[in-house]
Design an enzyme around this catalytic site. Structure first.
Site, PDB file in Angstrom:
ATOM      1  N   ARG A  53      13.422  57.923  31.537  1.00 17.75           N
ATOM      2  CA  ARG A  53      14.424  57.016  30.952  1.00 17.75           C
ATOM      3  C   ARG A  53      13.887  56.460  29.631  1.00 17.75           C
ATOM      4  O   ARG A  53      12.712  56.630  29.323  1.00 17.75           O
ATOM      5  CB  ARG A  53      14.657  55.845  31.911  1.00 17.75           C
ATOM      6  CG  ARG A  53      13.367  55.044  32.152  1.00 17.75           C
ATOM      7  CD  ARG A  53      13.571  53.725  32.856  1.00 17.75           C
ATOM      8  NE  ARG A  53      12.371  52.918  32.839  1.00 17.75           N
ATOM      9  CZ  ARG A  53      11.366  52.995  33.713  1.00 17.75           C
ATOM     10  NH1 ARG A  53      11.422  53.885  34.698  1.00 17.75           N
ATOM     11  NH2 ARG A  53      10.302  52.218  33.614  1.00 17.75           N
TER      12      ARG A  53
ATOM     13  N   HIS B 272      -3.750  51.180  31.234  1.00 17.28           N
ATOM     14  CA  HIS B 272      -2.465  51.886  31.367  1.00 17.28           C
ATOM     15  C   HIS B 272      -2.045  52.281  29.953  1.00 17.28           C
ATOM     16  O   HIS B 272      -1.677  51.427  29.155  1.00 17.28           O
ATOM     17  CB  HIS B 272      -1.426  50.965  32.019  1.00 17.28           C
ATOM     18  CG  HIS B 272      -0.021  51.501  32.004  1.00 17.28           C
ATOM     19  ND1 HIS B 272       0.832  51.387  33.079  1.00 17.28           N
ATOM     20  CD2 HIS B 272       0.676  52.163  31.061  1.00 17.28           C
ATOM     21  CE1 HIS B 272       1.987  51.951  32.783  1.00 17.28           C
ATOM     22  NE2 HIS B 272       1.929  52.415  31.557  1.00 17.28           N
TER      23      HIS B 272
ATOM     24  N   GLU C 143       3.011  58.363  31.919  1.00 13.88           N
ATOM     25  CA  GLU C 143       2.049  57.273  32.112  1.00 13.88           C
ATOM     26  C   GLU C 143       0.716  57.839  32.569  1.00 13.88           C
ATOM     27  O   GLU C 143       0.669  58.655  33.497  1.00 13.88           O
ATOM     28  CB  GLU C 143       2.535  56.316  33.209  1.00 13.88           C
ATOM     29  CG  GLU C 143       3.801  55.561  32.896  1.00 13.88           C
ATOM     30  CD  GLU C 143       4.125  54.527  33.972  1.00 13.88           C
ATOM     31  OE1 GLU C 143       4.979  53.681  33.700  1.00 13.88           O
ATOM     32  OE2 GLU C 143       3.544  54.561  35.076  1.00 13.88           O
TER      33      GLU C 143
HETATM   34  C1  MV4 Z   1      -3.825  53.814  40.583  1.00 14.75           C
HETATM   35  C2  MV4 Z   1      -4.798  52.853  40.246  1.00 14.75           C
HETATM   36  C3  MV4 Z   1      -6.117  53.193  40.402  1.00 14.75           C
HETATM   37  N1  MV4 Z   1      -6.450  54.420  40.878  1.00 14.75           N
HETATM   38  N2  MV4 Z   1      -4.207  55.014  41.046  1.00 14.75           N
HETATM   39  C4  MV4 Z   1      -0.008  51.008  39.804  1.00 14.75           C
HETATM   40  C5  MV4 Z   1       1.394  51.407  39.575  1.00 14.75           C
HETATM   41  C6  MV4 Z   1       1.514  52.803  40.039  1.00 14.75           C
HETATM   42  N3  MV4 Z   1       2.270  53.546  39.087  1.00 14.75           N
HETATM   43  C7  MV4 Z   1       0.127  53.308  40.151  1.00 14.75           C
HETATM   44  N4  MV4 Z   1      -0.753  52.189  39.952  1.00 14.75           N
HETATM   45  C8  MV4 Z   1      -2.104  52.343  40.031  1.00 14.75           C
HETATM   46  N5  MV4 Z   1      -2.525  53.560  40.458  1.00 14.75           N
HETATM   47  C9  MV4 Z   1      -5.490  55.288  41.189  1.00 14.75           C
HETATM   48  N6  MV4 Z   1      -5.849  56.489  41.668  1.00 14.75           N
HETATM   49  C10 MV4 Z   1      -4.379  51.609  39.788  1.00 14.75           C
HETATM   50  C11 MV4 Z   1      -3.025  51.336  39.685  1.00 14.75           C
HETATM   51  C12 MV4 Z   1      -2.693  50.017  39.223  1.00 14.75           C
HETATM   52  C13 MV4 Z   1      -2.153  49.807  37.968  1.00 14.75           C
HETATM   53  C14 MV4 Z   1      -1.861  50.852  37.111  1.00 14.75           C
HETATM   54  C15 MV4 Z   1      -1.317  50.615  35.881  1.00 14.75           C
HETATM   55  C16 MV4 Z   1      -1.079  49.325  35.472  1.00 14.75           C
HETATM   56  C17 MV4 Z   1      -1.351  48.273  36.282  1.00 14.75           C
HETATM   57  C18 MV4 Z   1      -1.888  48.491  37.537  1.00 14.75           C
HETATM   58  C19 MV4 Z   1      -2.169  47.407  38.368  1.00 14.75           C
HETATM   59  C20 MV4 Z   1      -2.699  47.634  39.599  1.00 14.75           C
HETATM   60  C21 MV4 Z   1      -2.954  48.931  40.042  1.00 14.75           C
END
Ligand code: MV4
Length: 445
Positions: free
Chosen positions: A292, A208, A275
């Site tokens: 924000r 992230h 993000e």
């Molecule tokens: C995802 C992903 C993997 N692939 N989308 C988590 C929060 C939300 N904003 C979107 N998230 C995710 N989206 C795709 N296509 C994995 C996550 C995710 C994640 C993302 C950022 C930080 C921590 C996370 C923990 C679990 C899943």
């Protein structure tokens, strides 16, 4: 420039905004619930107004009470901080309708990023990379199966009204899809009163990484470099840093340009964050925009030597930005100090702080509203402060962090300090070898 700003928030961020206002010669109004009567933001503001009972819905989320406080104190602007009403477009609109400047984007900008399908569609049109997937809302299980077959498993179902991880389902094979589709819709409907879901290819073990942006009222947008927020637990960030140990100059330029395109696509005004998910090949994909100021803004402030709250206030007052982009000149790390027990599944630990010693010394910043004798109320989130360290290199910033954590004394409640102390000695963390899955396997000793 504004004469008086009401801060519609509590805790460390309320204090953070008051500090910058003082430096800018702007008067401040604190609002507080009856549970926060003894809070530092109340003591440090020029004026303070009680806005209701402890429950957030009766106080920090009560728009009528906050507007009344702004009117009786003659505030000409409202700073929403983060959480509570910071991304509530109705609140931004009500401020506008009462000629009180909402220090943030317009209601329309909040709405465009709040609905995730609309946001993703806007990004595709702007040429910002997004995760491959279906276009728009899923209408049926059959449609979902068809798209999954095309993009390949695993896939992820997400709520269009979601964000921050709520209402998501990962699906590894077709036999699991029907059940996941049904539960995702039901959960989304119950949580957001909107059961719309969409599908994406699931990016495995991503990082992230987010880009701080700022846009003014005249269409100029700049990026202020990245933060790595991969160290999270159940979608709660625990550690953030800048620069990302995974970053290269080439990737920063590309992600910075993409972030500028993203914010420009909605004519974004204020500071905000784009993000991204970043895979192991350094492919990056737009995930969502936070409209924000964020908890972790401090690491950016330290590496580029820049007051983001001051910039946010100046932008709201109509000052133009220069439009130049920034690069980290140092390394900064932030550890969130929460009133939680890391030995007990991070269970909340509110109560009275009986003894407090906060760290100091070279390369150390503490942003916190707590003091010895302060009682942490059980009604709000458990973050009681942020410890930020900065140094020329990442290794030194980690060593300074460990030293500062070891000086931090908080008695009477449990905190996340023991977790951070162990993390700072973890070999994979020290090598920068981690993804968003890192804490799933991290064990306290
Ligand atoms: C995802 C992903 C993997 N692939 N989308 C988590 C929060 C939300 N904003 C979107 N998230 C995710 N989206 C795709 N296509 C994995 C996550 C995710 C994640 C993302 C950022 C930080 C921590 C996370 C923990 C679990 C899943």
């Amino acid at each position: 420039m504004f004469k008086k700003i009401l801060i519609a928030n509590r805790g460390e961020i309320a204090l953070r905004v008051i500090r910058t206002c003082k430096e800018m010669g702007i008067k401040t109004v604190a609002v507080y619930s009856t549970a926060d009567k003894e809070s530092l933001h109340v003591k440090f503001a020029d004026e303070a107004v009680c806005i209701g009972k402890p429950a957030s819905s009766d106080s920090y989320l009560n728009i009528a009470h906050i507007m009344a406080a702004a009117e009786i104190t003659n505030a000409d602007a409202i700073h929403p901080g983060y959480g509570f009403l910071a991304e509530n477009s109705k609140f931004a609109q009500i401020c506008h309708d009462h000629s009180i400047k909402f220090i943030g984007p317009t209601a329309d900008m909040i709405n465009k990023m709040g609905d995730k399908i609309t946001a993703k569609d806007t990004m595709i049109k702007a040429g910002v990379p997004v995760v491959p997937g279906g276009q728009g809302l899923l209408e049926s299980v059959e449609e979902a199966k068809g798209i999954a077959k095309e993009i390949g498993y695993p896939v992820i179902l997400k709520a269009t009204a979601g964000g921050g991880g709520k209402g998501m389902r990962v699906v590894y094979e077709e036999s699991e899809l029907e059940k996941a589709y049904t539960t995702a819709r039901t959960e989304a409907g119950a949580s957001f009163k909107n059961d719309g879901v969409y599908m994406e290819k699931f990016v495995e073990e991503p990082r992230h990484i987010e880009i701080q942006v700022a846009g003014d009222q005249y269409g100029t947008v700049a990026h202020l470099s990245e933060r790595d927020c991969s160290i999270q637990r159940r979608h709660q960030k625990l550690v953030e840093e800048s620069p990302s140990p995974f970053m290269t100059q080439e990737l920063r330029n590309k992600m910075g340009e993409a972030a500028i395109k993203a914010a420009s696509a909605i004519n974004y005004e204020s500071v905000g964050t784009i993000e991204f998910l970043v895979d192991k090949h350094r492919n990056f994909y737009f995930m969502e925009m936070n409209t924000r100021i964020q908890v972790e803004h401090c690491v950016t402030e330290e590496v580029i030597n820049f007051d983001l709250i001051k910039e946010q206030i100046k932008i709201a007052a109509g000052e133009p930005i220069t439009g130049r982009n920034y690069e980290p000149k140092k390394h900064a790390i932030e550890c969130r100090i929460n009133a939680e027990d890391p030995y007990n599944d991070f269970r909340p630990s509110p109560g009275k702080i009986t003894v407090l010693h906060q760290p100091g010394g070279h390369g150390v910043r503490v942003d916190s509203h707590v003091y010895a004798g302060y009682v942490i109320p059980p009604y709000y989130d458990s973050m009681i402060g942020k410890l930020i360290t900065m140094a020329q290199t990442r290794e030194e910033a980690i060593d300074t962090m460990h030293r500062a954590l070891s000086e931090y004394i908080i008695e009477g409640i449990k905190t996340t300090i023991p977790f951070h102390l162990q993390l700072m000695k973890n070999e994979d963390f020290r090598k920068g070898n981690f993804t968003t899955k890192f804490l799933e396997t991290f064990k306290m000793e």
